[in-house]
Design a protein around this motif. Structure first.
Motif, PDB file in Angstrom:
ATOM      1  N   TYR A   4       0.846  -1.203   0.000  1.00 31.99           N
ATOM      2  CA  TYR A   4       0.000   0.000   0.000  1.00 31.99           C
ATOM      3  C   TYR A   4       0.881   1.253   0.000  1.00 31.99           C
ATOM      4  N   ALA A   5       1.882   1.230   0.865  1.00 28.25           N
ATOM      5  CA  ALA A   5       2.785   2.379   0.944  1.00 28.25           C
ATOM      6  C   ALA A   5       3.556   2.537  -0.364  1.00 28.25           C
ATOM      7  N   ALA A   6       3.985   1.426  -0.933  1.00 32.12           N
ATOM      8  CA  ALA A   6       4.775   1.477  -2.162  1.00 32.12           C
ATOM      9  C   ALA A   6       3.972   2.077  -3.313  1.00 32.12           C
ATOM     10  N   ASP A   7       2.665   1.882  -3.299  1.00 35.90           N
ATOM     11  CA  ASP A   7       1.829   2.450  -4.352  1.00 35.90           C
ATOM     12  C   ASP A   7       1.494   3.918  -4.115  1.00 35.90           C
ATOM     13  N   GLY A   8       2.019   4.451  -3.042  1.00 38.73           N
ATOM     14  CA  GLY A   8       1.866   5.887  -2.798  1.00 38.73           C
ATOM     15  C   GLY A   8       0.464   6.328  -2.410  1.00 38.73           C
ATOM     16  N   LEU A   9      -0.328   5.398  -1.896  1.00 37.09           N
ATOM     17  CA  LEU A   9      -1.681   5.785  -1.501  1.00 37.09           C
ATOM     18  C   LEU A   9      -1.658   6.521  -0.157  1.00 37.09           C
ATOM     19  N   GLY A  10      -2.525   7.493  -0.047  1.00 35.21           N
ATOM     20  CA  GLY A  10      -2.526   8.312   1.167  1.00 35.21           C
ATOM     21  C   GLY A  10      -3.528   7.824   2.186  1.00 35.21           C
ATOM     22  N   MET A  11      -3.699   8.618   3.212  1.00 33.93           N
ATOM     23  CA  MET A  11      -4.700   8.292   4.235  1.00 33.93           C
ATOM     24  C   MET A  11      -5.291   9.581   4.783  1.00 33.93           C
ATOM     25  N   PRO A  12      -6.533   9.497   5.227  1.00 35.86           N
ATOM     26  CA  PRO A  12      -7.171  10.701   5.749  1.00 35.86           C
ATOM     27  C   PRO A  12      -6.509  11.175   7.033  1.00 35.86           C
ATOM     28  N   LYS A  13      -6.761  12.429   7.329  1.00 36.57           N
ATOM     29  CA  LYS A  13      -6.110  13.058   8.472  1.00 36.57           C
ATOM     30  C   LYS A  13      -7.163  13.871   9.219  1.00 36.57           C
ATOM     31  N   ALA A  14      -7.058  13.847  10.526  1.00 41.00           N
ATOM     32  CA  ALA A  14      -7.991  14.647  11.313  1.00 41.00           C
ATOM     33  C   ALA A  14      -7.679  16.130  11.137  1.00 41.00           C
ATOM     34  N   THR A  15      -8.725  16.948  11.080  1.00 39.36           N
ATOM     35  CA  THR A  15      -8.507  18.370  10.811  1.00 39.36           C
ATOM     36  C   THR A  15      -8.978  19.284  11.934  1.00 39.36           C
ATOM     37  N   LEU A  16      -9.692  18.738  12.911  1.00 37.47           N
ATOM     38  CA  LEU A  16     -10.198  19.607  13.978  1.00 37.47           C
ATOM     39  C   LEU A  16      -9.028  20.210  14.750  1.00 37.47           C
ATOM     40  N   PRO A  17      -9.121  21.491  15.067  1.00 36.57           N
ATOM     41  CA  PRO A  17      -8.009  22.129  15.787  1.00 36.57           C
ATOM     42  C   PRO A  17      -8.053  21.750  17.266  1.00 36.57           C
ATOM     43  N   ARG A  18      -7.206  20.822  17.633  1.00 35.48           N
ATOM     44  CA  ARG A  18      -7.204  20.369  19.021  1.00 35.48           C
ATOM     45  C   ARG A  18      -5.793  20.463  19.576  1.00 35.48           C
ATOM     46  N   LYS A  19      -5.735  20.521  20.894  1.00 37.61           N
ATOM     47  CA  LYS A  19      -4.433  20.624  21.554  1.00 37.61           C
ATOM     48  C   LYS A  19      -4.309  19.574  22.649  1.00 37.61           C
TER      49      LYS A  19
END
Ligand SMILES: Cc1cc2nc3c(=O)[nH]c(=O)nc-3n(C[C@H](O)[C@H](O)[C@H](O)COP(=O)(O)OP(=O)(O)OC[C@H]3O[C@@H](n4cnc5c(N)ncnc54)[C@H](O)[C@@H]3O)c2cc1C
Lengths: 271, 779
Positions: B72-87
């Motif tokens: 999966y990594a070798a094929d350069g596929l990405g993954m979603p990322k959380a965007t809420l501004p948290r600390k």
């Protein structure tokens, strides 16, 4: 499921032959335990020998003071049998507490007893009423039949043909369901057969067992009061996600008292 | 007209199709040449992967491919990322570990996907999966919520030694401290909210297709928001324009929040379909579901109430530890319970409040929204605390509630945790519910139970929840064809709620259309222009309002066409009951006739933009606040600890009621899920992190026979925030049922001295609680 052969013998001799030829073959009755096990890939028998076509394994009849039920008799047939209702209503009632309608339409008494699930219902009925297990080659008493967790006295290649229940003077089963599986979290079957009082408990240990201390007390006086306060202890009791050993011990006492009361309300022959 | 309009108990149009087996659920969908995928999952709660050997599996009969995280990594596929501004507590950015489709070197919970096997048949794929040899080096794991947050707990991620992903604060801390300093009495409790699984009837599935000619993907999957699934897959995984992908969802057999958008199987089937040039189908099996799916709830709350000398609430403090699980695969995993904790003050006037939510990582399947998603937690905490307060202060719990309730004339009301209650009549809800439940007759019933050796308990719980977020808009399109019949296209996604029926009713109310002339479509990104999908009690409120607005546009355009047809000025045309009428005359044309004319240039004004299809994309300005009162009565068998619900009454205010019948279905279903959680349901991990409730043999589900009659009454106070006046109904039943059932159990146990018990109130836990009190008292 893994791959397997499927056989449907027409008589007992043919079935015994198939088992003798293939040590990894398994008998198929109602399939209510075996098929889920196969589907989950927890067992990989080489072949299934389906008992559905064997008439020697069916039928309900009475012989004097004995009620005889063929191993392949389905739960629903027992529940609806006028003969069972007349002679052993407590058994019909216990069977009606097994599983759900789908399971009762397919599951068999022989499959359940041969499987010896520690939380099954009918094991308690058979043990309390001192049933006799008739196989293709011998008779085994209920006290000897249930050996250990999912293990019975049946030998490799031996087929359970019928179960014979002596008709009790009074008997009753009380079940407390596991909230998830609805098998018995604890189930207690109390029966008095020819003056002999037996208390069989399922769901609480690795296999169904008799609560001898209760039996002795009841022999003196058949009443709920007679067993009140008797401590069953927690030795050997299952302690799991659903119930602690202490809780199961409590249920054994409570359900025994309730079963006694139920048996007393029902007249002779069984409630 | 009235038969199908708003407020009518119209039986569901979709039922005939569904009950006759004519639905099209995920697993019903099969394509020529499809192959079958199986996910190999981690058997360990936490382990390092030393090596993976797939050679034998790849050589097995029928196998097309065996993929691992490295592929999966070798094929350069990405993954979603959380965007809420948290600390994090120290102010540094939150720790939000993304999740790959397949792990590379570390598994972090039982069920974590390790490899994907694709074969000609399902049996071959399963056989091959067993041949994959993986060398794991187990590490210590933590699954318990409170334990994960305590010092010395095994870190789930080396990069985050204290397991704290983020914190969220609401309310005013210093004002609350000051209020507590002034308080005459304070009451503090700790309550555990268990982890559960949605247990929809239809387990998840995904069928991926890649069209090499069009260079375009199609994903068939049962998800709650096809457009957002497409957006996520295109923007973060495949990095392609959204026009290069179609996502289709058919009938869905339940979702309850848990059929979210980041599931790795969506990525896996599409990726494999492209590589193999064949459709790839994955169907979650029942025994796989608890391992493969996100879970719901799982938090521990410490909550404290401050009161003045008159038993008026002066302040509320809450520290909630929420179990996030092993990954923050998307914002979904940050929503529970922090986003919806603002109603933790309930329907009570509490001048100052402060809530701190700590999100902790653990070696468990990630948690995500599940019916209520923080709202039941909020109401559970406050309503339990109020009952415990009443007990401790020896005051009547009803009187304590009445004294502190926000009166109707105080509306709108800004609560101390940031929620703006626009309308509602909480006292009226409660009075109606008390009457319907014959609350006054309870002491006599309790006495009757006592005579039979049983303990009887009753409870009153007031619920309120934040619904239909303004952060998400929703889309509706009304498309007439030349015959005058209509396709209604919606961006929401029905999962069993009965959208087809309610939406046709709204359309009927506005345009007078016969529902038989309307074809309902949702769940296809190629047909529906846009959508945010169905979650958070929003579909009727936001989607229904979009229909309303699109219908207005149809009327406006229709008026001009009708004016031309009737040789009158458009301004003289009135629209009512599906007809355009020249005001003050009997000259009229039907909407159907207008629609037919709309496609014929000769029947339109010169240069007129023909056709009749209008859409609207509606965003509410504020959240709505459905609310209600639940009264529950239980009987407990003190010998066995068995709890039986014997009566249940709810009075709900979901604003305008579109369809009382489908509303009742939603309410009863929500109560059922609350009852399940309070009395029996539970996802359990053992001390080693093994999942021990993966099957229905161990995961207890409520069945029809554990319910009493449920009386559902409505006290609607329509909101002015949207054209329908609707507030949302999907989660209402669930939110109040958790505290009402638990409080009724606690009330039943009051005479025997039990003061502390957490859900689930299973018979053995109830019995144990009774027994330990008896032991303490030397009985
Ligand atoms: C959903 C569900 C709920 C259930 N709930 C309950 C419950 O509440 N209480 C309860 O007691 N049970 C319950 N069961 C189990 C059910 O009773 C099964 O039917 C029973 O355990 C097995 O009977 P069967 O006829 O289906 O046997 P099978 O599954 O076909 O066979 C079971 C085993 O017995 C062996 N066997 C079968 N017949 C013979 C024979 N004549 N001689 C020798 N060996 C034989 C088979 O080889 C196999 O090993 C439930 C099952 C399900 C699926």
């Amino acid at each position: 499921m893994y791959q397997f052969q499927y056989h449907r013998p027409k008589n007992l001799a043919e079935a015994l032959d198939l088992l003798a030829q293939d040590g990894d073959a398994k008998l198929l009755a109602g399939g209510q335990t075996l098929l889920p096990t196969l589907r989950q890939r927890l067992a990989a028998p080489s072949a299934l020998v389906d008992l559905a076509g064997i008439s020697e394994l069916t039928g309900i009849s009475t012989k004097g003071e004995l009620l005889s039920i063929g191993a392949m008799t389905r739960y629903i047939e027992i529940i609806e049998s006028p003969l069972v209702q007349a002679t052993l209503p407590s058994l019909a009632r216990a069977v009606a507490l097994v599983g759900d309608p789908l399971v009762r339409n397919r599951g068999t008494i022989g499959g359940s007893l041969a499987n010896n699930d520690p939380t099954a219902d009918l094991t308690a009925a058979a043990l309390a009423m001192h049933a006799t297990f008739v196989t293709d080659r011998r008779s085994i008493s209920a006290d000897e039949f249930f050996v250990d967790l999912f293990e019975t006295a049946l030998e490799q290649g031996e087929i359970l043909v019928r179960i014979e229940f002596p008709l009790p003077d009074r008997a009753a089963y009380v079940k407390f369901r596991n909230p998830a599986s609805r098998y018995a979290l604890v189930g207690v079957f109390v029966a008095e057969v020819h003056g002999d009082i037996r208390v069989a408990v399922t769901g609480a240990k690795a296999k169904v067992f008799r609560e001898h201390a209760f039996e002795a007390a009841l022999q003196t006086e058949f009443s709920a009061k007679a067993v009140k306060g008797l401590d069953v202890g927690t030795t050997g009791l299952i302690d799991d996600l659903h119930a602690s050993a202490e809780y199961r011990a409590n249920l054994i006492s409570v359900l025994t008292r309730r079963a006694i009361s139920a048996a007393m309300i029902g007249s002779h022959r069984g409630a | 007209m009235k038969r199908y309009g708003i407020g009518q108990s119209v039986p569901r149009f979709e039922d005939s199709r569904l009950l006759r087996g004519r639905g099209r659920f995920q697993d019903d969908r099969n394509l020529p040449g499809q192959s079958y995928g199986v996910v190999l999952r981690s058997p360990h709660a936490h382990a390092r992967i030393v090596s993976i050997d797939t050679a034998a599996a790849r050589a097995a009969p029928g196998v097309l491919a065996v993929y691992t995280g490295e592929d999966y990594a070798a094929d350069g596929l990405g993954m979603p990322k959380a965007t809420l501004p948290r600390k994090r507590p120290d102010g540094s950015p939150m720790f939000a570990p993304q999740r790959p489709a397949l792990v590379v070197d570390r598994v972090r919970y039982v069920g974590d996907p390790v490899a994907f096997v694709v074969a000609d048949s399902l049996a071959e794929a399963k056989d091959a999966a067993e041949l994959i040899a993986i060398d794991y080096e187990p590490r210590s794991a933590v699954t318990d919520t409170a334990a994960a947050a305590s010092s010395g707990a095994a870190p789930v991620w080396d990069e985050c030694p204290d397991n704290i992903s983020n914190i969220v604060e609401k309310g005013n801390k210093s004002a609350t401290e000051a209020a507590f300093a002034r308080a005459v009495r304070t009451i503090k409790r700790r309550y555990v909210i268990t982890r559960v699984h949605a247990q929809y009837m239809e387990t998840r599935g995904a069928l991926g297709v890649y069209d090499e000619g069009d260079e375009r993907y199609t994903l068939y999957t049962d998800c709650q928001y096809p457009h957002r699934v497409r957006n996520m897959l295109c923007s973060t995984v495949f990095r392609i324009p959204e026009s290069k992908m179609r996502v289709v969802s058919g009938d869905i057999g339940g979702a309850f929040g848990s059929k979210g958008w980041q599931y790795v199987e969506h990525r896996l089937v599409l990726w494999a379909a492209r590589k193999l040039q064949r459709p790839v189908k994955w169907t979650c099996e029942r025994s796989e579901a608890v391992l493969a799916d996100e879970h719901g709830r799982d938090s521990v709350g410490e909550i404290e109430l401050g009161l003045d000398g008159d038993n008026k609430f002066v302040g509320l403090r809450l520290h909630l530890i929420g179990n996030i699980g092993a990954y923050v695969g998307s914002d979904r995993n940050l929503l529970v319970p922090s986003m919806m904790i603002g109603t933790a003050v309930g329907v009570y006037d509490i001048p100052s409040a402060y809530a701190l939510v700590t999100g902790v990582l653990s070696n468990t399947s990630p948690t995500a929204p599940y019916r209520g998603a923080g709202r039941p937690e909020a109401i559970y905490l406050i309503e339990r605390l109020i009952d415990d307060t009443a007990r401790e202060l020896n005051v009547d719990p009803l009187e304590l509630r009445r004294r502190n309730m926000i009166p109707a004339n105080a509306m709108p009301y800004q609560n101390a945790l940031g929620c703006y209650y626009d309308c509602g009549d909480f006292l009226a809800n409660m009075d109606m519910a008390l009457a319907a439940a014959d609350y006054a007759g309870f002491p006599a019933r309790r006495e009757q139970s006592r005579a039979r050796g049983m303990l009887r308990g009753i409870s009153v719980a007031n619920a309120i929840e934040q619904a239909a977020s303004p952060a998400q808009s929703e889309f509706a399109e009304i498309r007439f064809d030349t015959s005058g019949s209509v396709q209604l296209l919606m961006g929401t996604k029905n999962q069993g709620q009965g959208h087809e029926t309610t939406f046709k009713q709204i359309l009927h109310e506005r345009l007078g259309l016969d529902p038989g002339d309307v074809h309902f479509t949702d769940g296809d990104t190629d047909q529906v222009a846009f959508g945010m999908g169905t979650n958070g009690s929003r579909s009727t409120v936001v989607g229904g309002s979009a229909i309303y607005l699109a219908a207005e546009k149809i009327i406006e355009k229709g008026r001009r066409i009708a004016g031309h047809m009737l040789e009158s000025a458009a301004t003289d045309i009135e629209f009512a009951h599906g007809r355009f009428l020249v005001a003050g005359t009997d000259r009229a044309v039907s909407l159907k006739q207008v629609a037919a004319a709309a496609f014929v240039p000769a029947r339109l004004p010169l240069g007129f933009d023909g056709g009749l299809y209008e859409s609207a994309t509606y965003a509410p300005s504020k959240d709505t606040y459905p609310n209600g009162c639940h009264v529950c009565e239980v009987e407990v068998d003190p010998e066995t600890g068995d709890v039986a619900v014997v009566n249940y009454v709810i009075v709900d205010d979901v604003g305008t009621v579109i369809n009382p019948l489908t509303l009742k279905g939603q309410i009863v279903g929500g109560i059922a899920q609350g009852l399940g959680q309070i009395l029996m349901e539970r996802v359990v991990y053992d001390d080693t992190g093994q999942l021990v409730t993966a099957s229905f043999m161990d995961y207890a589900m409520p069945r029809a026979d554990v319910f009493s009659h449920i009386t559902v009454k409505s006290n609607p106070v329509p909101t002015k925030l949207n054209p329908l006046g609707a507030k949302g109904a999907g989660e209402a039943g669930c939110v109040g049922s958790l505290p009402s059932i638990m409080n009724a159990v606690m009330n039943a146990l009051e005479p025997v001295g039990v003061r502390q018990l957490d859900m689930p109130a299973t018979s053995d836990r109830v019995w144990k609680a009774i027994r330990s009190v008896a032991k303490e008292n030397g009985k």
